[in-house]
Design an enzyme around this catalytic site. Structure first.
Site, PDB file in Angstrom:
ATOM      1  N   HIS A  77       0.834  -1.211   0.000  1.00 14.23           N
ATOM      2  CA  HIS A  77       0.000   0.000   0.000  1.00 14.23           C
ATOM      3  C   HIS A  77       0.860   1.248   0.000  1.00 14.23           C
ATOM      4  O   HIS A  77       1.966   1.269   0.554  1.00 14.23           O
ATOM      5  CB  HIS A  77      -0.980   0.010   1.175  1.00 14.23           C
ATOM      6  CG  HIS A  77      -0.337   0.043   2.538  1.00 14.23           C
ATOM      7  ND1 HIS A  77       0.091   1.207   3.136  1.00 14.23           N
ATOM      8  CD2 HIS A  77      -0.075  -0.935   3.433  1.00 14.23           C
ATOM      9  CE1 HIS A  77       0.582   0.945   4.334  1.00 14.23           C
ATOM     10  NE2 HIS A  77       0.506  -0.357   4.543  1.00 14.23           N
ATOM     11  N   ASP A  80      -0.350   4.386   1.051  1.00 17.57           N
ATOM     12  CA  ASP A  80      -0.750   5.395   2.034  1.00 17.57           C
ATOM     13  C   ASP A  80      -0.020   5.180   3.356  1.00 17.57           C
ATOM     14  O   ASP A  80       0.465   4.087   3.666  1.00 17.57           O
ATOM     15  CB  ASP A  80      -2.263   5.398   2.246  1.00 17.57           C
ATOM     16  CG  ASP A  80      -2.809   4.071   2.745  1.00 17.57           C
ATOM     17  OD1 ASP A  80      -2.399   3.023   2.207  1.00 17.57           O
ATOM     18  OD2 ASP A  80      -3.657   4.070   3.664  1.00 17.57           O
ATOM     19  N   ASP A  85       6.536   1.145   6.988  1.00 17.15           N
ATOM     20  CA  ASP A  85       5.154   0.721   6.723  1.00 17.15           C
ATOM     21  C   ASP A  85       4.551   1.581   5.610  1.00 17.15           C
ATOM     22  O   ASP A  85       3.898   2.566   5.886  1.00 17.15           O
ATOM     23  CB  ASP A  85       4.344   0.848   8.012  1.00 17.15           C
ATOM     24  CG  ASP A  85       2.934   0.324   7.884  1.00 17.15           C
ATOM     25  OD1 ASP A  85       2.646  -0.414   6.928  1.00 17.15           O
ATOM     26  OD2 ASP A  85       2.092   0.677   8.752  1.00 17.15           O
ATOM     27  N   GLU A 101      -5.096   1.545   2.777  1.00 14.71           N
ATOM     28  CA  GLU A 101      -4.925   0.392   3.669  1.00 14.71           C
ATOM     29  C   GLU A 101      -5.047   0.820   5.122  1.00 14.71           C
ATOM     30  O   GLU A 101      -5.619   0.092   5.942  1.00 14.71           O
ATOM     31  CB  GLU A 101      -3.554  -0.253   3.413  1.00 14.71           C
ATOM     32  CG  GLU A 101      -3.342  -1.585   4.140  1.00 14.71           C
ATOM     33  CD  GLU A 101      -2.803  -1.453   5.555  1.00 14.71           C
ATOM     34  OE1 GLU A 101      -2.798  -2.459   6.298  1.00 14.71           O
ATOM     35  OE2 GLU A 101      -2.382  -0.336   5.948  1.00 14.71           O
ATOM     36  N   GLU A 102      -4.508   1.984   5.435  1.00 13.14           N
ATOM     37  CA  GLU A 102      -4.452   2.425   6.820  1.00 13.14           C
ATOM     38  C   GLU A 102      -5.811   2.815   7.387  1.00 13.14           C
ATOM     39  O   GLU A 102      -5.948   3.016   8.593  1.00 13.14           O
ATOM     40  CB  GLU A 102      -3.483   3.605   6.957  1.00 13.14           C
ATOM     41  CG  GLU A 102      -2.033   3.288   6.600  1.00 13.14           C
ATOM     42  CD  GLU A 102      -1.349   2.364   7.594  1.00 13.14           C
ATOM     43  OE1 GLU A 102      -2.023   1.905   8.547  1.00 13.14           O
ATOM     44  OE2 GLU A 102      -0.156   2.100   7.417  1.00 13.14           O
ATOM     45  N   GLU A 132       4.046  -6.303   4.038  1.00 15.35           N
ATOM     46  CA  GLU A 132       3.979  -5.593   5.313  1.00 15.35           C
ATOM     47  C   GLU A 132       5.215  -5.935   6.153  1.00 15.35           C
ATOM     48  O   GLU A 132       5.817  -7.001   5.994  1.00 15.35           O
ATOM     49  CB  GLU A 132       2.717  -5.992   6.082  1.00 15.35           C
ATOM     50  CG  GLU A 132       1.422  -5.447   5.495  1.00 15.35           C
ATOM     51  CD  GLU A 132       1.175  -3.998   5.851  1.00 15.35           C
ATOM     52  OE1 GLU A 132       2.011  -3.392   6.558  1.00 15.35           O
ATOM     53  OE2 GLU A 132       0.130  -3.459   5.420  1.00 15.35           O
ATOM     54  N   HIS A 189       3.933   3.619  12.547  1.00 18.07           N
ATOM     55  CA  HIS A 189       2.947   4.549  13.112  1.00 18.07           C
ATOM     56  C   HIS A 189       3.506   5.441  14.218  1.00 18.07           C
ATOM     57  O   HIS A 189       2.756   6.183  14.836  1.00 18.07           O
ATOM     58  CB  HIS A 189       1.713   3.794  13.641  1.00 18.07           C
ATOM     59  CG  HIS A 189       0.958   3.043  12.597  1.00 18.07           C
ATOM     60  ND1 HIS A 189      -0.322   2.555  12.813  1.00 18.07           N
ATOM     61  CD2 HIS A 189       1.274   2.681  11.331  1.00 18.07           C
ATOM     62  CE1 HIS A 189      -0.741   1.922  11.721  1.00 18.07           C
ATOM     63  NE2 HIS A 189       0.214   1.987  10.816  1.00 18.07           N
TER      64      HIS A 189
END
Length: 387
Positions: A74, A76, A106, A138-139, A166, A360
Site C-alpha cells: 500500500h 498510504d 510501513d 490500507e491504513e 507488510e 505509526h
C-alpha cells in the site's frame, strides 16, 4: 524518466517525499511509479477510486495472460500530526544503519525494494510473470485494494500466489486476525439537567452498552487462542472513541461509541454483534423509552479487514519459506490486505522488511539490513520465475 538502475534507498527517498497520508491523494506517487515502470517498457493498469482522487496500480513483468506471483503493497501512510519527530518525516534521513521517514517501514520500504529490482526482472526471460500491485487506503480499513483485487481473474491476470510486503522482519507470516470496526449511536432526549425525568440520558445508556462490551471482551480473553499462535492470545475487543453531550446543564441527547474487534481466524463476528444488539434492544432501549419513545440505538459497520487463515503447503507459503530460507511460519495480530487476496482464491502470505514495532510512531525507521534482506528475497524470486 530514464531507464537506469536506481538504488532502493534512492527510490525510497522519492516515495517518502510524497505525503500520501490517507486523507490525501496518492495520484502523484502512482504517476511516479507508472513513469518509472514505463521507462523499462512496462505498462501499468490504473484502477481509480470512485471519487477519482486516489488509485491503485497493477503491472506485469514477464509473459502476459499467465498467473504469476503478485507483490503487493500500500502507498498510504498514517498521519504525523502531533508526533514529536526529530527529522522531517517526509525527507528520508539516514542515521547510522537506519533510514528515517514516514512510511519507510510501513510500507514504502517494500515498494522501493520491488522497484529497485525491476531492472533485474526485465533483464531475465521470466517464464512466470511477476505482478506488482500498489494500493491505497490500507491504513483506514484496507478498502482501497478491493476494486483491484476484484479484477484479478476477470480482466487482470489471477496470480497463483501473493506476497504482501507488510513489515514482518522478513519472517513468513501465514495468518493474522480480522479487524472489524463499528460505531454505535444512542439517541435519547434533551432536558434541563435539573429535570432529568423529562429527558433520556444517552450517555448513561452508552455506559451500559460499554459495560456489555467489556463483559464480552473478558469472555473472549478467557476463551483464549486454541491455536496457541497469536499474541495477544485471544480475540480482542476495544472501545476506542466515545463522544456525546452538549453542555454541562443539558441531559445529553446523543452519544456515539466507536469500537472494534480483532478476531482470530474463524471468529464469528455475526454472533457477537447479534448478542450486543439484543442487549441494547432488550435491556438498554426500554429504559430510554420510558421517557422518550423516540429513543433509538443503532450500530453501523465502518469497515472489515478479513482475517488471513493458514494454508499449510500452499504455493505462496512454500515459495516464501524457500526464498526466505526458513522452515516455519508466524502470525501477527495486525490486519493487512492479505485477507482480500485470499478471499479471491489467491494463496497469500505476508513477508516484508522492517519491524511493525517501528510503524505509526514518530521517527519511524527501517534498518538498511532489512532492505538488503528483502532485495535478496526478491532476487531469489526472480531466479525462480526465470525457471
Amino acid at each position: 524518466m530514464l531507464a537506469v538502475r536506481t538504488t532502493t534507498e534512492e527510490l525510497l527517498a522519492y516515495l517518502v517525499a510524497f505525503d500520501t497520508t490517507s486523507r490525501n491523494s496518492n495520484l502523484d506517487l502512482i504517476a511516479f511509479v507508472r513513469d518509472y515502470l514505463a521507462a523499462f517498457g512496462i505498462e501499468s493498469t490504473i484502477i481509480p477510486s470512485e471519487a477519482g482522487d486516489k488509485a491503485s496500480l497493477f503491472a506485469t513483468i514477464g509473459p502476459s495472460g499467465v498467473g504469476g506471483v503478485c507483490l503487493s503493497g500500500h502507498s498510504d501512510v498514517v498521519p504525523v500530526d502531533g508526533q514529536p519527530w526529530s527529522t522531517d518525516p517526509f525527507t528520508l534521513t539516514p542515521v547510522d544503519d537506519k533510514v528515517y521517514g514516514r512510511g519507510s517501514c510501513d510500507m514504502k520500504g517494500f515498494l522501493a525494494c520491488c522497484l529497485a529490482m525491476v531492472p533485474d526482472m526485465v533483464a531475465r526471460p521470466l517464464a512466470t510473470p511477476i505482478h506488482l500491485l500498489v494500493s491505497y487506503d490500507e491504513e483506514i480499513g484496507c478498502t482501497g485494494v478491493v476494486p483491484a483485487v476484484r479484477r484479478l481473474g476477470v480482466d487482470l491476470p489471477l496470480p497463483r500466489a501473493c506476497i504482501v510486503g507488510e513489515p514482518t522482519s522478513m519472517r513468513v507470516v501465514d495468518a493474522h486476525k480480522s479487524g472489524i470496526a463499528y460505531v454505535t449511536t444512542v439517541t435519547g432526549r434533551e432536558a434541563h439537567s435539573s429535570m432529568p425525568q423529562l429527558g433520556a440520558n444517552a450517555i448513561f445508556a452508552a455506559a451500559a452498552l460499554i459495560g456489555e462490551l467489556d463483559r464480552i471482551r473478558a469472555e473472549l480473553v478467557a476463551a483464549g487462542d486454541p491455536s496457541g499462535r497469536f499474541d495477544p492470545p485471544s480475540t480482542t475487543l476495544q472501545v476506542t472513541v466515545v463522544g456525546g453531550g452538549t453542555a454541562g446543564n443539558i441531559v445529553p441527547r446523543e452519544c456515539a461509541i466507536r469500537w472494534n474487534v480483532r478476531g482470530l481466524p474463524g471468529f464469528d463476528e455475526e454472533a457477537l454483534l447479534e448478542r450486543f444488539t439484543r442487549f441494547g434492544s432488550q435491556v438498554v432501549l426500554p429504559k430510554l423509552r420510558e421517557t422518550a419513545p423516540e429513543a433509538a440505538i443503532t450500530t453501523d459497520f465502518i469497515y472489515k479487514v478479513p482475517p488471513l487463515a493458514p494454508q499449510t503447503g500452499s504455493p505462496a507459503e512454500t515459495l516464501a519459506l524457500r526464498l526466505a530460507g526458513q522452515n516455519r511460519t508466524y502470525t501477527v495480530s495486525y490486519g493487512t490486505e492479505g485477507g482480500h487476496f485470499q478471499a479471491q482464491g489467491i494463496p497469500t502470505i505476508i513477508c516484508g522488511p522492517g519491524s511493525i514495532d517501528q510503524a505509526h510512531k514518530p521517527d519511524e525507521y527501517i534498518e538498511i539490513s532489512q532492505l538488503r534482506a528483502c532485495e535478496r528475497f526478491l532476487a531469489g524470486l526472480i531466479a525462480e520465475c526465470a525457471g
